[in-house]
Scaffold this motif. Structure first.
Motif, PDB file in Angstrom:
ATOM      1  N   ASP A 122      -9.483 -31.454 -26.855  1.00 49.55           N
ATOM      2  CA  ASP A 122      -8.444 -30.615 -27.453  1.00 49.55           C
ATOM      3  C   ASP A 122      -8.704 -29.126 -27.238  1.00 49.55           C
ATOM      4  O   ASP A 122      -7.773 -28.314 -27.301  1.00 49.55           O
ATOM      5  N   LYS A 123      -9.961 -28.783 -26.992  1.00 44.36           N
ATOM      6  CA  LYS A 123     -10.306 -27.378 -26.786  1.00 44.36           C
ATOM      7  C   LYS A 123     -10.285 -26.973 -25.314  1.00 44.36           C
ATOM      8  O   LYS A 123     -10.550 -25.813 -24.990  1.00 44.36           O
ATOM      9  N   ASP A 170     -14.968 -32.020 -26.410  1.00 46.08           N
ATOM     10  CA  ASP A 170     -13.795 -31.882 -27.270  1.00 46.08           C
ATOM     11  C   ASP A 170     -12.615 -31.531 -26.368  1.00 46.08           C
ATOM     12  O   ASP A 170     -12.377 -30.363 -26.045  1.00 46.08           O
ATOM     13  N   THR A 193      -4.270 -26.017 -23.947  1.00 45.58           N
ATOM     14  CA  THR A 193      -3.303 -25.800 -25.013  1.00 45.58           C
ATOM     15  C   THR A 193      -1.911 -25.973 -24.437  1.00 45.58           C
ATOM     16  O   THR A 193      -1.651 -25.582 -23.288  1.00 45.58           O
ATOM     17  N   THR A 194      -1.020 -26.561 -25.218  1.00 42.36           N
ATOM     18  CA  THR A 194       0.371 -26.721 -24.786  1.00 42.36           C
ATOM     19  C   THR A 194       1.303 -25.752 -25.528  1.00 42.36           C
ATOM     20  O   THR A 194       2.500 -25.730 -25.265  1.00 42.36           O
ATOM     21  N   GLU A 199      -9.945 -22.608 -21.514  1.00 40.17           N
ATOM     22  CA  GLU A 199      -8.856 -23.568 -21.682  1.00 40.17           C
ATOM     23  C   GLU A 199      -7.737 -23.343 -20.673  1.00 40.17           C
ATOM     24  O   GLU A 199      -7.468 -22.211 -20.252  1.00 40.17           O
TER      25      GLU A 199
END
Length: 350
Positions: A338-339, A336, A342-343, A117
């Motif tokens: 979202d994976k 996916d 990361t914020t 990520e």
């Protein structure tokens, strides 16, 4: 795949070998090239960069030169490989804890079963330029003319390779109808262009600035600005970033937060300083004896950078669309998003 032969092939091979030796020297040097943040006491973190002297990855060395790693209590060792795909390999093999490269690798790795990520996003545009040699410029006037051409990329499977394939497919040229050629960046790319080993190719500054100064080629597609990214790719394209293996991130959150804190400080600093001031902070050899040309390269690329490290809205979706256009593994997979980033750390850096 068609490859250059004869004297041209020998010239390119020799220059690529020289590039590899330079990368090895950078690796061996590690933090000793730093005057602000490496080589001191503190928790050691190794980061592989897909070309330390490329302007698109400038925040890596600049953060060290500004002393922001040291201020966070870190001893960051910046290592270098000629292409982002090699930085990716170093990360997944466990040689380093982080990689500075294009965000698109996180999607590519996910469909290969690797959880990686982006923890801080340096940019909202690719910073890449498709150039064409002066000799081919009369016939190669847009990506619609890629058919039958030899096009340079930093490495096969690299982000320059991904973007070249997307531009081809978007403009009606199947990827089987042109030949990507791995020529690295800098002197190896320029030599390949001048000697006819490639008709054009995708590269970044300072290589672009040098090509224009030498009158060795012309710009075909410019993606160094958000506007250029929108025109060529249909949206913001998050590219250079610090990405790490998710398991390592989850197990070393304090360390990751310190890294992100340092990078966000640098991005904010860049947003309030001129290209001249930024260029002056970089190692002297990055300008290759021409400070004015290097400063121009920095100035041309500055619009690609974020000022806060936040993933641009809609950016991951643009990257997924680009990769799905030509990559069968991703086209038929459920990614996916979202994976892939990361914020949380960037927001905490504030």
């Amino acid at each position: 795949m068609r490859k250059p032969t004869g004297p041209v092939a020998l010239a390119v091979a020799g220059l690529l070998a020289l590039s590899s030796l330079t990368a090895c020297a950078n690796d061996a040097a590690g933090p000793t090239a730093d005057t602000g943040g490496g080589g001191g006491k503190g928790e050691t973190v190794k980061i592989m960069v897909g070309g330390l002297d490329k302007v698109i990855y400038l925040p890596a060395m600049l953060t060290q030169r500004l002393g922001h790693f040291r201020a966070e209590g870190l001893n960051v060792q910046l290592l270098s490989e000629p292409a982002g795909v090699q930085a990716e390999t170093a990360l997944v093999s466990g040689q380093v804890q982080g990689a500075v490269g294009f965000y698109d690798h996180t999607l590519d790795l996910q469909v290969k079963g690797k959880s990686v990520e982006s923890v801080v996003q340096f940019s909202h545009a690719p910073g890449e330029v498709e150039v064409v040699s002066d000799k081919a410029a009369g016939e190669l006037t847009s990506p619609e003319d890629f058919k039958g051409r030899k096009l340079g990329v930093t490495g096969l499977g690299s982000s320059t390779d991904f973007l070249t394939k997307y531009l081809a497919v978007k403009n009606g040229v199947p990827i089987s109808e042109f030949t990507p050629v791995a020529v690295g960046a800098g002197p190896t790319f320029i030599a390949a262009l001048q000697k006819g080993a490639i008709d054009g190719g995708m590269t970044t500054d300072p290589t672009v600035a040098t090509i224009l100064a030498k009158k060795a080629g012309k710009i075909l597609v410019d993606m160094r600005t958000p506007e250029g990214s929108q025109k060529a790719l249909g949206g913001p394209y998050p590219s250079s970033s610090l990405y790490m293996q998710t398991d390592w991130v989850n197990g070393h959150k304090d360390t990751v937060q310190k890294l992100v804190n340092a990078f966000v400080k640098t991005l904010k600093w860049m947003s309030t300083h001129s290209a001249d001031e930024i260029a002056a902070k970089m190692p002297a050899d990055y300008s290759q004896g021409d400070k004015a040309l290097y400063t121009q390269a920095v100035k041309s690329t500055l619009p690609m950078f974020t000022d806060d490290g936040v993933m641009p809205q809609g950016g991951p979706e643009t990257v997924e669309k680009v990769l799905k256009a030509f990559n069968p593994n991703i086209k038929n997979a459920d990614v996916d998003l979202d994976k892939t980033y990361t914020t949380g750390f960037v927001k905490a850096a504030g």
